[in-house]
Design a protein around this motif. Structure first.
Motif, PDB file in Angstrom:
ATOM      1  N   UNK A  43       0.836  -1.197   0.000  1.00  0.00           N
ATOM      2  CA  UNK A  43       0.000   0.000   0.000  1.00  0.00           C
ATOM      3  C   UNK A  43       0.873   1.250   0.000  1.00  0.00           C
ATOM      4  N   UNK A  44       0.406   2.290  -0.711  1.00  0.00           N
ATOM      5  CA  UNK A  44       1.151   3.547  -0.768  1.00  0.00           C
ATOM      6  C   UNK A  44       0.840   4.444   0.426  1.00  0.00           C
ATOM      7  N   UNK A  45      -0.309   4.226   1.055  1.00  0.00           N
ATOM      8  CA  UNK A  45      -0.747   4.941   2.250  1.00  0.00           C
ATOM      9  C   UNK A  45      -1.604   3.975   3.051  1.00  0.00           C
ATOM     10  N   UNK A  46      -2.037   4.378   4.243  1.00  0.00           N
ATOM     11  CA  UNK A  46      -2.985   3.544   4.977  1.00  0.00           C
ATOM     12  C   UNK A  46      -4.285   3.469   4.173  1.00  0.00           C
ATOM     13  N   UNK A  47      -4.845   2.278   4.032  1.00  0.00           N
ATOM     14  CA  UNK A  47      -6.015   2.038   3.187  1.00  0.00           C
ATOM     15  C   UNK A  47      -7.176   1.526   4.046  1.00  0.00           C
ATOM     16  N   UNK A  48      -8.386   1.991   3.718  1.00  0.00           N
ATOM     17  CA  UNK A  48      -9.604   1.490   4.355  1.00  0.00           C
ATOM     18  C   UNK A  48     -10.316   0.577   3.359  1.00  0.00           C
ATOM     19  N   UNK A  61     -17.141  -6.156   7.266  1.00  0.00           N
ATOM     20  CA  UNK A  61     -15.970  -6.087   8.127  1.00  0.00           C
ATOM     21  C   UNK A  61     -15.096  -4.940   7.638  1.00  0.00           C
ATOM     22  N   UNK A  62     -14.881  -3.960   8.521  1.00  0.00           N
ATOM     23  CA  UNK A  62     -14.037  -2.813   8.175  1.00  0.00           C
ATOM     24  C   UNK A  62     -12.580  -3.191   8.454  1.00  0.00           C
ATOM     25  N   UNK A  63     -11.720  -2.914   7.491  1.00  0.00           N
ATOM     26  CA  UNK A  63     -10.308  -3.288   7.595  1.00  0.00           C
ATOM     27  C   UNK A  63      -9.423  -2.083   7.319  1.00  0.00           C
ATOM     28  N   UNK A  64      -8.331  -1.993   8.029  1.00  0.00           N
ATOM     29  CA  UNK A  64      -7.327  -0.958   7.779  1.00  0.00           C
ATOM     30  C   UNK A  64      -6.010  -1.666   7.483  1.00  0.00           C
ATOM     31  N   UNK A  65      -5.399  -1.281   6.406  1.00  0.00           N
ATOM     32  CA  UNK A  65      -4.083  -1.828   6.082  1.00  0.00           C
ATOM     33  C   UNK A  65      -3.099  -0.671   6.134  1.00  0.00           C
ATOM     34  N   UNK A  66      -2.090  -0.807   6.963  1.00  0.00           N
ATOM     35  CA  UNK A  66      -1.088   0.242   7.138  1.00  0.00           C
ATOM     36  C   UNK A  66      -0.253   0.406   5.869  1.00  0.00           C
ATOM     37  N   UNK A  67       0.310   1.586   5.712  1.00  0.00           N
ATOM     38  CA  UNK A  67       1.213   1.863   4.591  1.00  0.00           C
ATOM     39  C   UNK A  67       2.380   0.887   4.638  1.00  0.00           C
ATOM     40  N   UNK A  68       2.754   0.377   3.475  1.00  0.00           N
ATOM     41  CA  UNK A  68       3.924  -0.494   3.398  1.00  0.00           C
ATOM     42  C   UNK A  68       3.618  -1.831   2.765  1.00  0.00           C
ATOM     43  N   UNK A  69       4.369  -2.840   3.207  1.00  0.00           N
ATOM     44  CA  UNK A  69       4.281  -4.171   2.626  1.00  0.00           C
ATOM     45  C   UNK A  69       3.939  -5.186   3.712  1.00  0.00           C
ATOM     46  N   UNK A  70       3.068  -6.117   3.370  1.00  0.00           N
ATOM     47  CA  UNK A  70       2.687  -7.178   4.301  1.00  0.00           C
ATOM     48  C   UNK A  70       2.659  -8.491   3.542  1.00  0.00           C
ATOM     49  N   UNK A  71       3.261  -9.526   4.111  1.00  0.00           N
ATOM     50  CA  UNK A  71       3.228 -10.835   3.455  1.00  0.00           C
ATOM     51  C   UNK A  71       1.815 -11.387   3.410  1.00  0.00           C
ATOM     52  N   UNK A  98      -3.054   3.720  -2.971  1.00  0.00           N
ATOM     53  CA  UNK A  98      -3.187   2.610  -3.911  1.00  0.00           C
ATOM     54  C   UNK A  98      -2.733   1.341  -3.201  1.00  0.00           C
ATOM     55  N   UNK A  99      -3.353   0.233  -3.562  1.00  0.00           N
ATOM     56  CA  UNK A  99      -3.007  -1.051  -2.953  1.00  0.00           C
ATOM     57  C   UNK A  99      -2.871  -2.104  -4.050  1.00  0.00           C
ATOM     58  N   UNK A 100      -1.857  -2.951  -3.939  1.00  0.00           N
ATOM     59  CA  UNK A 100      -1.752  -4.104  -4.834  1.00  0.00           C
ATOM     60  C   UNK A 100      -1.761  -5.372  -3.989  1.00  0.00           C
ATOM     61  N   UNK A 101      -2.303  -6.427  -4.590  1.00  0.00           N
ATOM     62  CA  UNK A 101      -2.437  -7.725  -3.923  1.00  0.00           C
ATOM     63  C   UNK A 101      -1.854  -8.787  -4.846  1.00  0.00           C
ATOM     64  N   UNK A 102      -0.986  -9.631  -4.303  1.00  0.00           N
ATOM     65  CA  UNK A 102      -0.371 -10.690  -5.103  1.00  0.00           C
ATOM     66  C   UNK A 102      -1.227 -11.934  -5.220  1.00  0.00           C
ATOM     67  N   UNK A 103      -2.072 -12.194  -4.220  1.00  0.00           N
ATOM     68  CA  UNK A 103      -2.888 -13.398  -4.263  1.00  0.00           C
ATOM     69  C   UNK A 103      -3.890 -13.454  -3.126  1.00  0.00           C
ATOM     70  N   UNK A 104      -4.698 -14.501  -3.137  1.00  0.00           N
ATOM     71  CA  UNK A 104      -5.714 -14.727  -2.117  1.00  0.00           C
ATOM     72  C   UNK A 104      -5.515 -16.155  -1.612  1.00  0.00           C
ATOM     73  N   UNK A 105      -5.403 -16.306  -0.301  1.00  0.00           N
ATOM     74  CA  UNK A 105      -5.214 -17.611   0.319  1.00  0.00           C
ATOM     75  C   UNK A 105      -6.496 -18.006   1.047  1.00  0.00           C
TER      76      UNK A 105
END
Length: 182
Positions: A43-48, A61-71, A98-105
């Motif tokens: 993510x380029x910034x914190x995303x809702x 379900x409300x989710x927040x993803x912090x700026x950066x990279x997460x496995x 902006x957010x990018x996702x590599x896959x869904x588990x």
């Protein structure tokens, strides 16, 4: 082929799912149980975001993803075994990150892509369209929640008419600006 339904303004960037615009996201349908997790998230910034199970928008379900990279980032926990539709969408506008996702588990199997609805509404506009700044800072001090598309008219109109929707909107840019310079 992909068995995933993506929003019209959702893009694939190489093999990454790219979520940029308000309400960009995806929907999957299949036999699932346990946790559903995004992998290789950047993510380029914190995303809702919001995750919706089986079309139940009242219990999103409300989710927040912090700026950066997460496995890995879990979007739904302890899904009961069964046939489910899972929707994930970005609640903040393009300028809010902006957010990018590599896959869904997941445990289970994705079946056919969910059917598209009969009606699709394309919302084009500015901050009002994407619900940016819907609340004043003194009413809602949390910047992400002041920029939540689920609180505005575009989301509410689409849900009222049981329509698919996509949103292209940018704060501080107006259609009248383009017409004035034409």
């Amino acid at each position: 082929g992909r068995r995933i339904v993506v929003d019209a303004v959702f893009a694939f960037d190489n093999d990454l799912l790219r979520m940029e615009w308000s309400y960009s996201g995806f929907e999957i349908q299949g036999q699932f149980s346990g946790d559903i997790t995004l992998t290789d998230v950047v993510t380029s910034k914190e995303i809702l975001l919001y995750a919706v199970l089986d079309g139940n928008y009242k219990n999103m379900v409300q989710l927040r993803i912090a700026k950066g990279t997460s496995n890995e980032f879990t979007i739904l926990n302890n899904v009961k075994p069964g046939f489910h539709t899972v929707q994930l969408f970005k609640a903040t506008e393009a300028s809010a990150g902006v957010m990018t996702v590599g896959g869904i588990k997941y445990n289970g199997a994705i079946f056919t892509a969910p059917a598209k609805k009969e009606l699709k509404i394309q919302f084009i506009g500015d901050s009002i369209t994407s619900s940016s700044g819907l609340y004043a800072r003194d009413v809602e001090p949390d910047a992400l929640l002041r920029n939540d598309i689920t609180k505005g008219y575009a989301f509410k109109v689409a849900k009222h008419f049981d329509a698919d929707m996509s949103v292209v909107s940018v704060s501080e840019h107006y259609i009248s600006d383009a017409l004035a310079s034409a």
